[in-house]
Design an enzyme around this catalytic site. Structure first.
Site, PDB file in Angstrom:
ATOM      1  N   HIS A  93       0.971  -1.041  -0.030  1.00  0.00           N
ATOM      2  CA  HIS A  93      -0.145   0.043  -0.013  1.00  0.00           C
ATOM      3  C   HIS A  93       0.961   1.109  -0.083  1.00  0.00           C
ATOM      4  CE1 HIS A  93      -3.314   2.594   1.123  1.00  0.00           C
ATOM      5  NE2 HIS A  93      -2.451   3.253   1.725  1.00  0.00           N
ATOM      6  N   GLU A  94       1.919   1.078   0.814  1.00  0.00           N
ATOM      7  CA  GLU A  94       2.694   2.454   0.832  1.00  0.00           C
ATOM      8  C   GLU A  94       3.531   2.687  -0.359  1.00  0.00           C
ATOM      9  OE1 GLU A  94       2.334   4.678   3.257  1.00  0.00           O
ATOM     10  OE2 GLU A  94       1.075   3.181   4.014  1.00  0.00           O
ATOM     11  N   HIS A 101       1.719   4.619  -2.863  1.00  0.00           N
ATOM     12  CA  HIS A 101       1.802   6.060  -2.687  1.00  0.00           C
ATOM     13  C   HIS A 101       3.197   6.509  -3.427  1.00  0.00           C
ATOM     14  CE1 HIS A 101      -1.566   6.794   0.036  1.00  0.00           C
ATOM     15  NE2 HIS A 101      -1.148   5.860   0.989  1.00  0.00           N
ATOM     16  N   HIS A 103       3.347   9.173  -6.645  1.00  0.00           N
ATOM     17  CA  HIS A 103       4.094  10.528  -6.558  1.00  0.00           C
ATOM     18  C   HIS A 103       4.971  10.290  -7.880  1.00  0.00           C
ATOM     19  CE1 HIS A 103       7.608  12.331  -4.833  1.00  0.00           C
ATOM     20  NE2 HIS A 103       7.093  13.572  -5.229  1.00  0.00           N
TER      21      HIS A 103
END
Length: 238
Positions: A105-106, A109, A113
């Site tokens: 999940h991270e 991100h 980006h």
């Protein structure tokens, strides 16, 4: 006459705050319960959260993001300012499907980006506004209660506007988090880190985590609604 003379410290709108608090507690309990449950399921690949993150980032062509270990429980986050992906104690060295899912999940991100995902960019721009808003909103409202209607109304309205900025940040966060979870599921499948059954378990963890953001946004909206109910009409009467 001070504005506060017209304000009751106990009113029916407190139920909006109570409802918001209950929603948040339920969401928090569910994510902890779900994560703890699937933390007992070791991934067949045997990869830790940190190793899974490294593989996913490399598979996405990202080599400039550093995977770090931080203390705490479920304090995992990606910081676009210095391109660091921080994984908590329960994720970094764990080989569970829950830990791998959170790490993925991270990574979602980080990929957002890299691809300049619009909602993430908007959320980043809102961070300073939201921080100022959440810091100044209640002091302005409380100070406004001490003044007469004219000055008091202005300060309270300003406080509500500041609080609205914090609420907007919570709302914009929702598509960012849901999209990161969708990316995580796809990446885990494409890289073969998790099997079909494991992906279903991970999906449950990520959905439970997403609900905490929904709960926070709902609680913030209910609090804003309460402020508008309490003070909106009085501002128009000035």
């Amino acid at each position: 006459m001070p504005y506060g003379m017209y304000y009751s410290w106990w009113d029916p709108t407190y139920f909006l705050v109570v409802i918001g608090a209950v929603i948040c507690m339920i969401a928090s309990a569910r994510v902890n319960t779900t994560f703890n449950k699937y933390s007992k399921y070791r991934s067949m690949s045997g990869m830790t959260g940190a190793q899974a993150a490294e593989r996913i980032l490399n598979a996405a062509g990202i080599y400039d993001v550093q995977v770090l270990h931080i203390s705490g429980n479920l304090t995992d986050h990606y910081d676009p300012r210095n391109k660091t992906l921080s994984l908590s104690d329960s994720v970094y060295n764990s080989t569970s499907v829950a830990a791998v899912g959170v790490a993925a999940h991270e990574c979602g991100h980080a990929i957002q980006h890299q691809k300049n995902y619009a909602p993430l960019t908007i959320r980043g721009a809102l961070v300073p506004v939201a921080n100022i808003g959440s810091t100044l909103a209640w002091p302005l409202i409380l100070i406004g209660l001490l003044f007469s209607r004219g000055t008091g109304s202005f300060l309270i309205t300003l406080g509500i506007i500041f609080f609205s900025a914090a609420v907007l940040f919570q709302i914009v966060t929702l598509p960012v988090e849901f999209n990161a979870s969708m990316r995580a599921q796809k990446l885990l499948e494409q890289t073969g880190i998790l099997g079909a059954d494991e992906l279903r378990y991970t999906g449950k963890v990520l959905r439970a985590a997403a609900l905490t953001y929904v709960a926070s946004a709902a609680a913030a909206i209910l609090q804003l609604l309460r402020l508008v109910i309490l003070f909106g009409g009085r501002s128009r009467d000035d």
